[in-house]
Design a protein around this motif. Structure first.
Motif, PDB file in Angstrom:
ATOM      1  N   GLU A 182     105.328 -12.457  55.413  1.00  0.00           N
ATOM      2  CA  GLU A 182     106.337 -11.545  54.434  1.00  0.00           C
ATOM      3  C   GLU A 182     106.317 -11.908  53.053  1.00  0.00           C
ATOM      4  N   ALA A 183     106.151 -12.998  52.740  1.00  0.00           N
ATOM      5  CA  ALA A 183     106.257 -13.488  51.262  1.00  0.00           C
ATOM      6  C   ALA A 183     104.640 -13.253  50.812  1.00  0.00           C
ATOM      7  N   ALA A 184     103.618 -13.158  51.560  1.00  0.00           N
ATOM      8  CA  ALA A 184     102.473 -12.770  51.011  1.00  0.00           C
ATOM      9  C   ALA A 184     102.339 -11.257  50.877  1.00  0.00           C
ATOM     10  N   ILE A 185     103.048 -10.479  51.683  1.00  0.00           N
ATOM     11  CA  ILE A 185     103.120  -9.166  51.434  1.00  0.00           C
ATOM     12  C   ILE A 185     103.841  -8.625  50.460  1.00  0.00           C
ATOM     13  N   GLU A 186     105.095  -9.415  50.153  1.00  0.00           N
ATOM     14  CA  GLU A 186     105.607  -9.034  48.648  1.00  0.00           C
ATOM     15  C   GLU A 186     104.902  -9.541  47.536  1.00  0.00           C
ATOM     16  N   ALA A 187     104.228 -10.436  47.761  1.00  0.00           N
ATOM     17  CA  ALA A 187     103.544 -10.785  46.305  1.00  0.00           C
ATOM     18  C   ALA A 187     102.372  -9.890  46.420  1.00  0.00           C
ATOM     19  N   ALA A 188     101.735  -9.222  47.313  1.00  0.00           N
ATOM     20  CA  ALA A 188     100.679  -8.003  47.157  1.00  0.00           C
ATOM     21  C   ALA A 188     101.566  -6.976  46.613  1.00  0.00           C
ATOM     22  N   GLY A 189     102.772  -6.656  47.081  1.00  0.00           N
ATOM     23  CA  GLY A 189     103.510  -5.550  46.499  1.00  0.00           C
ATOM     24  C   GLY A 189     103.726  -5.517  45.327  1.00  0.00           C
ATOM     25  N   SER A 190     103.720  -6.514  44.454  1.00  0.00           N
ATOM     26  CA  SER A 190     104.048  -6.778  43.033  1.00  0.00           C
ATOM     27  C   SER A 190     102.780  -6.564  42.530  1.00  0.00           C
ATOM     28  N   CYS A 249      95.357  -6.408  47.668  1.00  0.00           N
ATOM     29  CA  CYS A 249      94.608  -7.154  48.882  1.00  0.00           C
ATOM     30  C   CYS A 249      94.208  -8.678  48.241  1.00  0.00           C
ATOM     31  N   GLY A 250      93.838  -8.644  46.967  1.00  0.00           N
ATOM     32  CA  GLY A 250      93.382  -9.685  46.308  1.00  0.00           C
ATOM     33  C   GLY A 250      94.492 -10.754  46.174  1.00  0.00           C
ATOM     34  N   MET A 251      95.641 -10.195  45.572  1.00  0.00           N
ATOM     35  CA  MET A 251      96.910 -11.113  45.587  1.00  0.00           C
ATOM     36  C   MET A 251      97.459 -11.537  47.110  1.00  0.00           C
ATOM     37  N   LEU A 252      97.371 -10.561  47.969  1.00  0.00           N
ATOM     38  CA  LEU A 252      97.545 -10.968  49.454  1.00  0.00           C
ATOM     39  C   LEU A 252      96.715 -12.073  49.861  1.00  0.00           C
ATOM     40  N   PRO A 287     100.421   7.677  58.884  1.00  0.00           N
ATOM     41  CA  PRO A 287     100.356   9.269  58.774  1.00  0.00           C
ATOM     42  C   PRO A 287      98.808   9.706  58.214  1.00  0.00           C
ATOM     43  N   GLU A 288      98.498  10.948  58.307  1.00  0.00           N
ATOM     44  CA  GLU A 288      97.167  11.367  58.142  1.00  0.00           C
ATOM     45  C   GLU A 288      96.886  11.174  56.605  1.00  0.00           C
ATOM     46  N   TRP A 289      97.780  11.033  55.697  1.00  0.00           N
ATOM     47  CA  TRP A 289      97.569  10.758  54.098  1.00  0.00           C
ATOM     48  C   TRP A 289      96.993   9.529  53.795  1.00  0.00           C
ATOM     49  N   GLU A 290      97.425   8.653  54.782  1.00  0.00           N
ATOM     50  CA  GLU A 290      96.823   7.265  54.624  1.00  0.00           C
ATOM     51  C   GLU A 290      95.520   6.786  55.133  1.00  0.00           C
ATOM     52  N   LYS A 291      94.699   6.168  54.366  1.00  0.00           N
ATOM     53  CA  LYS A 291      93.364   5.797  54.701  1.00  0.00           C
ATOM     54  C   LYS A 291      93.446   4.125  54.784  1.00  0.00           C
ATOM     55  N   PRO A 292      93.198   3.747  56.064  1.00  0.00           N
ATOM     56  CA  PRO A 292      92.773   2.489  56.409  1.00  0.00           C
ATOM     57  C   PRO A 292      91.855   1.721  55.306  1.00  0.00           C
ATOM     58  N   LEU A 293      92.159   0.794  54.820  1.00  0.00           N
ATOM     59  CA  LEU A 293      91.178   0.267  53.800  1.00  0.00           C
ATOM     60  C   LEU A 293      90.315  -1.137  54.497  1.00  0.00           C
TER      61      LEU A 293
END
Ligand code: IYR
Length: 228
Positions: A50-58, A159-162, A191-197
């Motif tokens: 959770e913390a790593a995703i929050e870091a990525a989300g910043s 992704c780098g920050m994650l 949903p279809e407008w999201e692309k897996p990276l």
């Protein structure tokens, strides 16, 4: 500047010496990160993820639309389904299905140094697979319509920050990119407008984990930077 609402911004002021020593300290820690392909099934606290995703989300991103979604997969059934679909794609990529490889000879040649093949047991063994999606549309409200900007750049930085945060937390990671990755959208109900990276595989390395010696060949500063 056009009129817009603002809030104050400040940073802790550091002396030059402190700045240099902090930069070198994080450099030395980040330089120990390696892409790992051998994971145990030892659990990882959800709080770390959770913390790593929050870091990525910043991460800095286009128009602050934050065009990312992180689907965190830990159920054995889901991991198995993702492994099976990914390995099916990889068998075609490497030509392990008996047909001509989808990858060019040049690409397969470049991968020889890494020793990768179509077997991806870590997709089932590692406790977490973070499937990263890039939202082509949606804006901050995720309405599925508003145009997003600099999507690949934004999600790449996130992704780098994650990965940096997970490494700081003492975890091993692998950025896995089965090609094509469309199956991940269905697997994660996106949903279809999201692309897996990419899939960021997260866990602990096995005691006998190795990395390819090739991975230690890093370009020196004099090659990767120029000063103008
Ligand atoms: N997706 C394949 C191939 C692969 C491609 C690159 I470029 C790599 O740096 C590593 C692997 C696989 O995962 O085996």
């Amino acid at each position: 500047m056009r009129e817009h609402e603002t809030v104050p911004y400040s940073l802790e002021a550091l002396s030059d010496n402190e700045a240099i020593s902090r930069a070198r300290a994080i450099r030395d820690r980040l330089k120990r990160r390696r892409t790992c392909r051998y994971f145990t099934d030892a659990p990882v606290p959800r709080d770390v993820i959770e913390a790593a995703i929050e870091a990525a989300g910043s991460a800095p991103n286009g128009a602050n639309h934050q065009p990312w979604h992180f689907a965190v997969v830990s159920s054995p059934e889901k991991k198995r389904a993702i492994r099976e679909a990914a390995e099916a794609e990889e068998r075609r990529f490497y030509g392990a299905d008996g047909a001509d490889p989808k990858a060019s000879d040049e690409w397969l040649g470049a991968l020889k140094e890494l020793g990768t093949d179509e077997d991806k047991p870590f997709l089932e063994t590692a406790p977490y697979l973070i499937v990263v999606f890039a939202q082509r549309k949606g804006g901050i409200e995720e309405d599925g319509k508003t145009q997003n900007y600099y999507v690949n750049e934004s999600v790449g930085i996130a992704c780098g920050m994650l990965i940096a945060t997970l490494h700081e937390a003492g975890l091993a990671t692998l950025t896995h990119t089965p090609s094509p990755m469309g199956f991940l959208r269905d697997a994660c109900g996106r949903p279809e407008w999201e692309k897996p990276l990419m899939i960021v595989v997260v866990g602990h390395p096995t005691d006998d984990a190795t990395v390819p010696a090739h991975a230690l060949r890093k370009k020196p500063l004099s090659q990767i930077a120029s000063w103008l």
